[in-house]
Design a protein around this motif. Structure first.
Motif, PDB file in Angstrom:
ATOM      1  N   ILE A 131       0.841  -1.206   0.000  1.00  0.00           N
ATOM      2  CA  ILE A 131       0.000   0.000   0.000  1.00  0.00           C
ATOM      3  C   ILE A 131       0.872   1.250   0.000  1.00  0.00           C
ATOM      4  O   ILE A 131       0.610   2.215  -0.732  1.00  0.00           O
ATOM      5  CB  ILE A 131      -0.954  -0.020   1.212  1.00  0.00           C
ATOM      6  CG1 ILE A 131      -1.973  -1.158   1.060  1.00  0.00           C
ATOM      7  CG2 ILE A 131      -1.674   1.316   1.363  1.00  0.00           C
ATOM      8  CD1 ILE A 131      -2.748  -1.477   2.322  1.00  0.00           C
ATOM      9  N   ASP A 132       1.933   1.262   0.824  1.00  0.00           N
ATOM     10  CA  ASP A 132       2.803   2.438   0.901  1.00  0.00           C
ATOM     11  C   ASP A 132       3.530   2.684  -0.410  1.00  0.00           C
ATOM     12  O   ASP A 132       3.723   3.828  -0.836  1.00  0.00           O
ATOM     13  CB  ASP A 132       3.835   2.257   2.029  1.00  0.00           C
ATOM     14  CG  ASP A 132       3.205   2.325   3.411  1.00  0.00           C
ATOM     15  OD1 ASP A 132       2.029   2.753   3.516  1.00  0.00           O
ATOM     16  OD2 ASP A 132       3.875   1.922   4.395  1.00  0.00           O
ATOM     17  N   PRO A 136      -3.358   1.631  -2.552  1.00  0.00           N
ATOM     18  CA  PRO A 136      -4.307   0.625  -2.058  1.00  0.00           C
ATOM     19  C   PRO A 136      -4.785  -0.367  -3.109  1.00  0.00           C
ATOM     20  O   PRO A 136      -5.167  -1.494  -2.757  1.00  0.00           O
ATOM     21  CB  PRO A 136      -5.470   1.465  -1.506  1.00  0.00           C
ATOM     22  CG  PRO A 136      -5.317   2.812  -2.123  1.00  0.00           C
ATOM     23  CD  PRO A 136      -3.861   3.005  -2.356  1.00  0.00           C
ATOM     24  N   ASP A 137      -4.753   0.017  -4.382  1.00  0.00           N
ATOM     25  CA  ASP A 137      -5.229  -0.911  -5.411  1.00  0.00           C
ATOM     26  C   ASP A 137      -4.206  -1.983  -5.767  1.00  0.00           C
ATOM     27  O   ASP A 137      -4.433  -2.787  -6.676  1.00  0.00           O
ATOM     28  CB  ASP A 137      -5.634  -0.143  -6.674  1.00  0.00           C
ATOM     29  CG  ASP A 137      -6.943   0.601  -6.490  1.00  0.00           C
ATOM     30  OD1 ASP A 137      -7.723   0.214  -5.600  1.00  0.00           O
ATOM     31  OD2 ASP A 137      -7.190   1.575  -7.234  1.00  0.00           O
ATOM     32  N   LYS A 445      -0.045  -6.930  -5.878  1.00  0.00           N
ATOM     33  CA  LYS A 445       1.139  -7.362  -5.124  1.00  0.00           C
ATOM     34  C   LYS A 445       0.798  -8.350  -4.005  1.00  0.00           C
ATOM     35  O   LYS A 445       1.616  -9.226  -3.689  1.00  0.00           O
ATOM     36  CB  LYS A 445       1.835  -6.135  -4.524  1.00  0.00           C
ATOM     37  CG  LYS A 445       2.195  -5.061  -5.527  1.00  0.00           C
ATOM     38  CD  LYS A 445       3.163  -5.566  -6.586  1.00  0.00           C
ATOM     39  CE  LYS A 445       3.526  -4.464  -7.575  1.00  0.00           C
ATOM     40  NZ  LYS A 445       4.431  -4.956  -8.638  1.00  0.00           N
ATOM     41  N   VAL A 446      -0.375  -8.172  -3.391  1.00  0.00           N
ATOM     42  CA  VAL A 446      -0.779  -9.018  -2.271  1.00  0.00           C
ATOM     43  C   VAL A 446      -2.226  -9.438  -2.488  1.00  0.00           C
ATOM     44  O   VAL A 446      -3.089  -8.598  -2.789  1.00  0.00           O
ATOM     45  CB  VAL A 446      -0.639  -8.288  -0.919  1.00  0.00           C
ATOM     46  CG1 VAL A 446      -1.046  -9.214   0.235  1.00  0.00           C
ATOM     47  CG2 VAL A 446       0.776  -7.776  -0.715  1.00  0.00           C
ATOM     48  N   LEU A 447      -2.504 -10.715  -2.311  1.00  0.00           N
ATOM     49  CA  LEU A 447      -3.860 -11.239  -2.490  1.00  0.00           C
ATOM     50  C   LEU A 447      -4.181 -12.188  -1.341  1.00  0.00           C
ATOM     51  O   LEU A 447      -3.421 -13.113  -1.054  1.00  0.00           O
ATOM     52  CB  LEU A 447      -3.971 -11.985  -3.826  1.00  0.00           C
ATOM     53  CG  LEU A 447      -5.300 -12.691  -4.115  1.00  0.00           C
ATOM     54  CD1 LEU A 447      -6.458 -11.688  -4.183  1.00  0.00           C
ATOM     55  CD2 LEU A 447      -5.208 -13.478  -5.418  1.00  0.00           C
ATOM     56  N   LEU A 538      -2.819  -3.209  11.000  1.00  0.00           N
ATOM     57  CA  LEU A 538      -2.727  -2.160   9.976  1.00  0.00           C
ATOM     58  C   LEU A 538      -3.147  -0.804  10.523  1.00  0.00           C
ATOM     59  O   LEU A 538      -3.186   0.186   9.780  1.00  0.00           O
ATOM     60  CB  LEU A 538      -3.585  -2.530   8.767  1.00  0.00           C
ATOM     61  CG  LEU A 538      -3.105  -3.709   7.925  1.00  0.00           C
ATOM     62  CD1 LEU A 538      -4.124  -4.067   6.850  1.00  0.00           C
ATOM     63  CD2 LEU A 538      -1.747  -3.411   7.285  1.00  0.00           C
ATOM     64  N   GLY A 539      -3.514  -0.761  11.796  1.00  0.00           N
ATOM     65  CA  GLY A 539      -3.885   0.509  12.417  1.00  0.00           C
ATOM     66  C   GLY A 539      -5.365   0.847  12.354  1.00  0.00           C
ATOM     67  O   GLY A 539      -5.756   1.991  12.620  1.00  0.00           O
TER      68      GLY A 539
END
Length: 753
Positions: A131-132, A136-137, A445-447, A538-539
């Motif tokens: 995300i950073d 976010p997508d 990147k992440v799923l 994740l806060g």
């Protein structure tokens, strides 16, 4: 009523068909494969079957902390105590040699047991990093119609509300999306207006693109009950393959694959030309559209002029008289008519249009919103409606059938979620095929994959399995290895079925509570717990303060109030055997028929399709359009895929049941005997099925429980062996409106192995 010898023989035939489908011939009776339950049971716990979308009520017997037996719930109106063979054998999916008991992380190509803390920190770190660096997508979530509603709601809130991406989709996209698009485009709102109770009052059943005897056996048994009780009941089955469902049919329309739109338009042509319409209903409650253009009744009639039975016969492979007879029977003013369909219509590049054309038949004849008269899409998973369509866990949806593109809808949900509506994206996220393409391309990147097996179930598997290996993939699953978890970087042990509390929503709008019966084994945990733990890391812990599933449900229920999808309170669900929404009065009666007084609390008089601004349903002028791929000289056969009675989805659960595996240990290629002779293949001999995308090897089956038309091969998709996985062969083309893939048709060649 006179009962002739012919009627008697027909009754014997339908009862035999029912037993062969794995159901007891009478409600509450013993299954063909079951045993009398109740011995040495310490307590009985109320739940819902884990398999298809019928939503059968079950009573689970618990002894010494284990589920030892399952019987049908006689007080549940869905099944009235009856279960199919898979339901009876549910206890055997719980303690298996491949149950996953601890979190695993892949290190140097090997899975290593780790603590929950290590796994959760790794997952949260990967999400933060993506995300950073990429926004976010770059992350996504792929869920399931097997999730409980609370899990899907929390995932939706985490990704769409907290993270700010609409990259959340699920396997109902591959089975039900065209039904959703069909209901919404025709009526303005999703899900059927009728319920299973309509079966008991219907006189004509039009079953198209569904093999109820094997895919929905308990619901099929209700249809057989109706047929046995009244020999005047007529059943029309439209399917390129003769199935067990056709054993009870009065008429079998075995059309050429991919020509059902022409068939449905031709039936509409007959209904209009022979003045079998209900003009009063049409004038008061419908409008005609061709695209966005309004038509008159006369213009719609002109549109259908190209679909006379004589012209359509050559397209469909049926006779003109078959089409006329089916249309007349459906439109008979002295009969109630119910249509039933599932993947055969939905898994098409024109699945939405096919759904529209079934609705057309009901609207033209006024056979809708009255007992025994309804178009009814059958559901494939236990909570695909309740945990996906209603919760809004698809890339374009928000809770209670809202859509992400509508700013008012985003503001409403943001207010309930306690998030900034500006953070919620108006752009639909990746739908299923796009999501796995994005994994393959590196854009995703992440799923996080929860309670489903896309490594076996996605069409055109080869590039997508490669993509799953490229992305950082988390798999939450009760079993390991599966064809998806073997590709994962992290595998989380999930609590299974009644090892947790939750809510399912079945295919008739029935919301049902599942009580927790036993503790999960090892370190397995409910998926909702894992989602919240990652959210905290994740806060976003302040957005997920829940202490129970009931608190999650009651927040979700706020999303439904005032939407005409009002859901019941958790405490009432615990007590009841399911309730069909809408229920605007928390203590009021359930809704059996939508859009019509006196059944629907939102309609004071007559019929009102309140999902549309003008209160009118749409009769669409949709032209015939074929599949993406048709046979040619190189690939001369149609391939279609489907289910068998013994197994469910990718076999992750049912292949663990010894009785089911012995009955059907591997999948097969079902051929028409004429085709088998041409290619020199005998029953039981291996045959290679090859498409432009891939191939698989299966044993030929001739004259089995079904038979396709000449020029067609049928393969069940439950096999877990790589060499027999048919989705290496299927096509990933999808419907433009619903984004649902066309599993049902592609072109292949057959080679004797």
């Amino acid at each position: 009523m006179r009962f002739s010898r012919r009627d008697f023989l027909k009754a014997i035939a339908v009862s035999t068909a029912l037993v062969s489908s794995g159901c007891s011939p009478t409600p509450g009776g013993r299954s063909a494969q079951g045993t009398t339950a109740g011995q040495d049971v310490e307590k009985w716990v109320k739940g819902v079957c884990r398999y298809c979308g019928v939503g059968c009520g079950v009573l689970v017997g618990v002894s010494k902390g284990k589920i030892t037996t399952v019987k049908g719930d006689p007080d549940n109106p869905v099944n009235k105590g009856r279960l199919c063979v898979k339901g009876i054998l549910l206890p055997k999916i719980m303690d298996t040699k491949d149950r996953l008991l601890h979190p695993l992380v892949k290190k140097n190509g090997q899975f290593v047991k780790v603590t929950w803390e290590e796994a959760l920190e790794l997952i949260a770190g990967k999400f933060r990093e993506a995300i950073d660096q990429y926004g976010p997508d770059s992350v996504g979530y792929y869920g399931s119609g097997q999730n409980i509603a609370e899990e899907a709601y929390v995932a939706n809130k985490l990704f769409k509300g907290a993270i700010g991406t609409n990259n959340i989709d699920g396997n109902p996209r591959t089975c039900m999306a065209s039904a959703v698009a069909g209901y919404v485009s025709t009526f303005g709102k999703d899900e059927p207006m009728g319920t299973y109770a309509d079966i008991e009052q219907a006189d004509v059943f039009f079953i198209i693109g569904a093999n109820m005897a094997e895919a929905h056996p308990v619901l099929y048994s209700s249809l057989v009950d109706r047929k046995n009780a009244n020999p005047n009941v007529k059943i029309i089955v439209a399917d390129p393959r003769r199935t067990r469902t056709a054993d009870v049919a009065d008429m079998l329309l075995q059309f050429i694959p991919g020509t059902d739109l022409a068939l449905l338009n031709s039936m509409a042509n007959v209904i209009i030309e022979e003045e079998l319409t209900d003009r009063t209903f049409i004038d008061n409650h419908t409008t005609f559209l061709q695209g966005e253009k309004k038509l008159t009744f006369a213009e719609f009639k002109t549109f259908l002029a190209d679909y006379t039975p004589d012209r359509t016969a050559g397209v469909t492979g049926l006779s003109a008289e078959q089409i006329r007879e089916a249309a007349r029977l459906f439109a008979d003013r002295n009969r109630n008519a119910m249509s039933l369909w599932t993947m055969g219509l939905n898994q098409r590049i024109r699945g939405t249009w096919a759904n529209n054309l079934v609705h057309n038949l009901h609207l033209l004849t006024g056979k809708i919103c009255r007992p025994g008269n309804t178009p009814f899409s059958l559901t494939g998973q236990p909570s695909a409606c309740g945990s996906i369509r209603e919760v809004g866990a698809l890339s374009h949806l928000l809770p209670a059938h809202r859509v992400v593109a509508n700013p008012k809808h985003r503001e409403e949900i943001a207010g309930i979620w306690g998030v900034d509506p500006q953070k919620m994206s108006p752009k639909p996220g990746y739908h299923t095929i796009e999501m796995f393409r994005a994994a393959a391309s590196g854009a995703l990147k992440v799923l996080w994959v929860v309670c489903t097996n896309p490594g076996q179930s996605i069409p055109n598997l080869t590039p997508y399995r490669e993509g799953m290996e490229k992305t950082f993939m988390i798999v939450s699953e009760a079993y390991h290895p599966t064809r998806t978890s073997e590709l994962a970087d992290v595998v989380l042990p999930a609590a299974l079925w009644m090892e947790k509390e939750g809510v399912y929503g079945n295919g008739e709008r029935r919301t049902q509570h599942i009580a927790k019966a036993i503790e999960p084994p090892g370190e397995a945990r409910p998926d909702v717990w894992a989602l919240i733990e990652v959210a905290k890391r994740l806060g976003f812990g302040n957005l997920f303060p829940y202490r129970s599933n009931e608190e999650i449900w009651e927040e979700y229920r706020k999303c439904t109030v005032g939407t005409k999808m009002d859901l019941p309170a958790y405490d009432r669900l615990r007590k009841e055997h399911g309730l069909t929404w809408p229920l605007p009065d928390p203590g009021g009666p359930e809704t059996s028929i939508r859009y019509a007084a006196p059944y629907d609390p939102f309609v004071k008089e007559g019929i009102q399709f309140y999902g549309r601004p003008d209160g009118r349903a749409v009769i669409f002028a949709r032209p015939h359009s074929g599949p993406q791929e048709i046979p040619d000289d190189e690939y001369p056969f149609y391939l279609s895929t489907g289910r068998v009675l013994e197994h469910w989805h990718t076999g992750t659960m049912t292949m663990n049941v010894p009785e089911l595996k012995r009955a059907m240990p591997e999948m097969y290629a079902e051929l028409n005997p004429e085709d088998a002779e041409k290619i020199g293949v005998k029953d039981g001999e291996p045959v290679k099925i090859i498409s432009r995308r891939g191939e698989c090897m299966l044993k030929a089956k001739l004259n089995g429980r079904g038979q396709p038309r000449p020029g067609m091969v049928y393969v069940p998709f439950h096999d877990t062996e790589i060499a027999r996985m048919i989705n290496f062969v299927t096509i990933d083309a999808f419907d433009d409106a619903s984004k649902q893939p066309e599993y049902k048709i592609c072109a292949v060649k057959l080679v004797k192995a």
